[in-house]
Structure formats: structure tokens, C-alpha cells
Enzyme design. Structure first.
Site: not given
Length: 252
Positions: A48, A73, A87, A151, A177
Site C-alpha cells: 500500500h 512487505r 536479492d 487478515e 482488512d
């Protein structure tokens, strides 16, 4: 060069409470400022926010000199996104919208090299200090921390089966959520949501994993903490900026 120790993972294993802050502003100066504020961990969010995985690397670099752990995230439980974040140097991941044990297993596999997973092998990335960490591919998972986010009502109902998946280091409850899934969209501080979050935290703890939560609602955070929440995000950078600016303007 030695494999970098994951202080956040170590703290979870030792049962120490970790206080965190959400980072959604894709600016290394902002992250550097926040890294010096005394939090235990910062969550760099590509779900988000305007960020993509590549933009997380300078933010992790900005936080690196400070005694704070940077977690990332991905936008989804997607092996390609997870591979890119690893990575770029992420050692701790918060994987969103995990609904069941099968999806939990997929998230873990994305962080493991074959034969235990599907992570692609590269010999020169920030993850292995550009090839300076001897035996990185054989030892990487020792210091990787995989946190899964439940969630929805469906996911919360399956906490115990998700917690049994090998390689899962913690489970995080997303109140916003979850509230939407309960028919209370936009009401994450509603008493019914607060109780659902608290009960989920209790069950995660009972299943043997450290629980986590994010909220700006102090009563919810206090209830979750009493129930056993171990890693707690107490605010979001953009929300803090807006609230502080609005309060200052109102004072004038």
C-alpha cells in the site's frame, strides 16, 4: 564476510517485545530519520505505497547504520516479488493475505533455495554482500524471518494450520482488512474487530508463534499486547506526518 545476523528474528525467538513503525513514503531521508528514532523495526511497505521492490533497497541502506531492523512487505504472496526483495537485501518479510497452510508453504518456499524451495540463485547481490558471504546459499535461511499476515475471517479460522507450517517465524494480524472481512470496512477500532484481533493474537501465541499487529488505536494495541502480541507496529509515517501537520495548523 559473515552472514549478517537478523536481530529481529533473534528477538522474536528470545520472546522480547519489538515496537515498530510502518514506512510508506519512498524516500531514503525519511527512513533514515525514522531509523534514528529508537524503534526496534521498520516495515517498508510495497503493498500500500507507490514503491516497487527495487525502491526498497536504498531505504534499507538508509536504515542499515542504525540499531533498527528493516522488514519488507511484498505487494502479494508472489515468488517473483519475494525473490526481488530478498536479492535487494531484505532478511525479514511480511507476506500479506495468507489464507491457509498451502499459501503459507508457498511463501516459505519462495524464500528457500532448492531443494527446499524455489528461490533463484544469484552470486552477486546485496543479499550476499555482492558475493562476499561465503556459503550464503547454504545458510541464508538461518537468518531469514518469514512473517505471514492473516487478515480475513477465513485466514483467522485457520491460524493453527498456518502456524504448523515449517519455516513460519510469526503471524501478523491485519485489523483493517479483517474488519472489512467482518463486514466492518473502515472500522478497525470497532469493539467486535478489537475482540477478533485479540482472540487471534491469543490463538497465535497458543500455537507457539509470536503474534504481531498494526494499529493506531491505542485500546486495540493494549488489548493485543495483554493477549501476547510480541511485535507491534504503532503508527504509519504518512499518517503521523499528516496528523502532526494538521494539529500544528489547527493550533494557529
Amino acid at each position: 564476510m559473515e552472514l549478517k545476523r537478523n536481530a529481529f528474528k533473534a528477538a522474536l525467538r528470545e520472546g522480547r517485545r519489538q515496537i515498530g513503525l510502518w514506512c510508506t513514503i519512498p524516500d531514503s531521508g525519511v527512513v533514515e530519520l525514522l531509523a534514528g528514532c529508537g524503534y526496534d523495526w521498520l516495515l517498508i511497505d510495497t503493498e500500500h505505497s507507490p514503491m516497487d521492490p527495487v525502491q526498497t533497497m536504498p531505504l534499507m541502506q538508509a536504515a542499515a547504520p542504525y540499531p533498527v531492523s528493516a522488514m519488507c512487505r511484498p505487494a502479494w504472496n508472489d515468488a517473483v516479488l519475494i525473490k526481488k526483495l530478498l536479492d535487494c537485501g531484505a532478511q525479514s518479510l511480511l507476506v500479506p493475505f495468507v489464507q491457509n497452510a498451502e499459501e503459507a508453504e508457498a511463501a516459505v518456499r519462495a524464500t528457500r533455495y532448492p531443494p527446499h524451495g524455489i528461490r533463484g540463485v544469484s552470486g552477486c547481490t546485496r543479499a550476499n554482500a555482492y558475493g562476499s558471504v561465503a556459503g550464503y546459499a547454504k545458510r541464508a535461511e538461518e537468518e531469514l524471518c518469514v512473517i505471514l499476515q492473516v487478515e480475513t475471517v477465513e485466514a483467522v479460522d485457520r491460524i493453527e494450520e498456518i502456524a504448523q507450517v515449517e519455516g513460519v517465524d510469526g503471524i501478523f494480524v491485519g485489523p483493517a482488512d479483517l474488519a472489512a472481512s467482518m463486514g466492518r470496512v473502515g472500522e478497525p477500532a470497532h469493539p467486535e474487530v478489537r475482540e477478533a484481533v485479540t482472540e487471534a493474537v491469543r490463538r497465535i501465541r497458543a500455537a507457539g508463534l509470536p503474534p504481531g499487529v498494526l494499529s493506531s488505536d491505542r485500546p486495540l494495541l493494549e488489548s493485543a499486547t495483554e493477549a501476547g502480541a510480541q511485535f507491534i507496529a504503532v503508527g504509519v509515517d504518512a499518517a503521523l506526518l499528516r496528523r502532526g501537520a494538521a494539529e500544528l495548523r489547527d493550533s494557529w
